[in-house]
Design a protein around this motif. Structure first.
Motif: not given
Length: 466
Positions: A354-371
């Motif tokens: 449930e918490t993960a669903d609320h921060i579903g934007w985190l993988p895309l943001l983390s990957m963009c910042l990683y790159l």
């Protein structure tokens, strides 16, 4: 020197560097091809997952073979001719991937394109480092990574309208044949443009072709009226010192200076590849699928491709504003934080959906910042430093060893990701690579020398301790 004169002096260097680093664009198409091609291979040719994984994994093996051959050609044949000779087999490889349906023939085509793309990895940074004035050497060196990004680099790596972006966008709307055919265009364009640039003056001087070296240097510095005396004297001194040291392959092991250079070069390759970049490149779509992204995974890949193009362009502007070490430490530590956050997300996805669903934007943001962080340092600067630190007499061999190490690690990382996820979980896998990034930051601080605004001879003297 007034601004118009400075532009006239540096414009030929820019043209030569961009022409050479179209090889980076070609490499990017090879690296990015497997991401959109994977689903197409499964759908159109009904290939098994095992064959598809080998079509992705065999590419670094082809690049590794190129490193071995490069160690024998760069210091004997030169920089320009080997690069030109890569274009025809490159196109042949793409033709095999376009029109053949047999799995073994596809593997051959993939190996050939990997070989040609990997060869650019060695020759392009060496060529660019030798033709450039020290004030712009770093920015021109970053062009290689910029072209790779543009094309499809391994990130999702190693020029507008670029790489990943090029392959990912084309792959979204193309079938397998057209995807591969469109990837054959960059090698043809490279051959046409690079045909008009001269050989490296430093290589020509090492072959006692002073007249040819002088003519090449005049071309690179703006024409017949260009003042090349200082540059020619500097290059002549660099070649003379290289000859005086009489470096041979054994010197890589018995000479303290050569050993230190090799240690830096190899350490940077380990830092770059063990940062997990090829996980992001080869498995970007799969990562977004696993994360349960509400967006189309292909669209997510295109977004991170756009981010990397913009970030790499930014790095061409900023690379000369601060030292190489500073950017690489900032880059590695930032990547470590992003991978840490990716691990946190996947841990929550398993333990608290449930918490993960609320921060579903985190993988895309983390990957963009990683790159973003990767493009600012860990991506381009190891290749820039390789072009700067090695003494001329061992540069070809050393660059090939470093490039070969890079591709070996690329193969290991890309082939073991799925195994690691199965053994320790996705979250722990990202945390493992995050820890490596932080360790690399500490190593760079203590072991990597600063090369910004130094001539190649000054760098060599610093390493030797003169």
């Amino acid at each position: 020197m007034d601004k118009p004169s400075l532009i006239r002096r540096r414009l030929p260097q820019l043209f030569a560097a961009l022409s050479a680093t179209l090889g980076g664009f070609c490499l990017g198409t090879v690296l990015g091809w497997s991401s959109p091609a994977g689903p197409l291979l499964e759908k159109e040719l009904e290939l098994s997952e095992e064959i598809i994984s080998w079509l992705g994994g065999i590419m670094p093996l082809g690049a590794l073979a190129a490193m071995v051959m490069g160690s024998f050609t760069l210091d004997r044949v030169g920089r320009r001719l080997p690069l030109l000779c890569l274009a025809p087999p490159f196109v042949l490889g793409w033709m095999l991937l376009s029109f053949c349906k047999d799995a073994w023939v596809l593997l051959v085509g993939r190996f050939i394109t990997g070989f040609c793309g990997g060869a650019f990895c060695t020759a392009c940074p060496v060529y660019t480092g030798e033709i450039s004035e020290k004030e712009i050497r770093g920015a021109l060196g970053v062009c290689f990574q910029f072209m790779v990004t543009s094309d499809g680099w391994r990130a999702t790596c190693c020029g507008p309208p670029a790489g990943i972006l090029y392959v990912y966008v084309v792959g979204k709307w193309s079938n397998l044949m057209w995807l591969s055919l469109l990837c054959a265009i960059p090698p043809i364009l490279f051959f046409v443009l690079f045909f008009f640039v001269p050989e490296s003056p430093i290589f020509l001087l090492s072959q006692d072709k002073t007249e040819n070296a002088t003519a090449a240097l005049r071309w690179l510095r703006g024409g017949a009226n260009a003042d090349i005396n200082a540059d020619l004297a500097e290059m002549t001194e660099t070649v003379a010192h290289a000859r005086a040291r009489k470096g041979k392959l054994k010197d890589m092991f018995v000479s303290h200076a050569a050993g230190r250079c090799l240690g830096i070069g190899l350490g940077l390759q380990f830092s770059q590849q063990l940062s997990g970049i090829n996980i992001i490149i080869f498995y970007s779509v799969s990562i977004f699928v696993s994360a349960g992204s509400r967006m189309d995974p292909s669209d997510c890949a295109i977004i991170v491709g756009v981010v990397q193009v913009l970030a790499t362009f930014l790095s061409t502007v900023l690379v000369e504003c601060a030292g190489r070490r500073i950017w690489m430490m900032l880059s590695m530590s930032g990547m470590g934080i992003c991978l840490l956050l990716m691990g946190v997300y996947f841990n929550l996805k398993n333990s608290d959906p449930e918490t993960a669903d609320h921060i579903g934007w985190l993988p895309l943001l983390s990957m963009c910042l990683y790159l973003l962080f990767f493009s600012l340092g860990a991506g381009p600067l190891p290749w820039v430093v390789i072009g700067e630190i090695f003494p001329g007499e061992i540069k070809g061999i050393a660059a090939s060893i470093c490039g070969g190490t890079n591709w070996t690690l690329a193969f290991i990382v890309s082939k073991t990701f799925v195994n690691l996820v199965g053994a320790i979980g996705t979250d722990a896998t990202f945390w493992l690579y995050s820890g490596i990034c932080f360790l690399a930051t500490v190593w760079i601080f203590f072991r990597v020398i600063e090369t910004r605004n130094k001539t190649l001879d000054e760098i060599t003297k610093e390493i030797i301790g003169e």
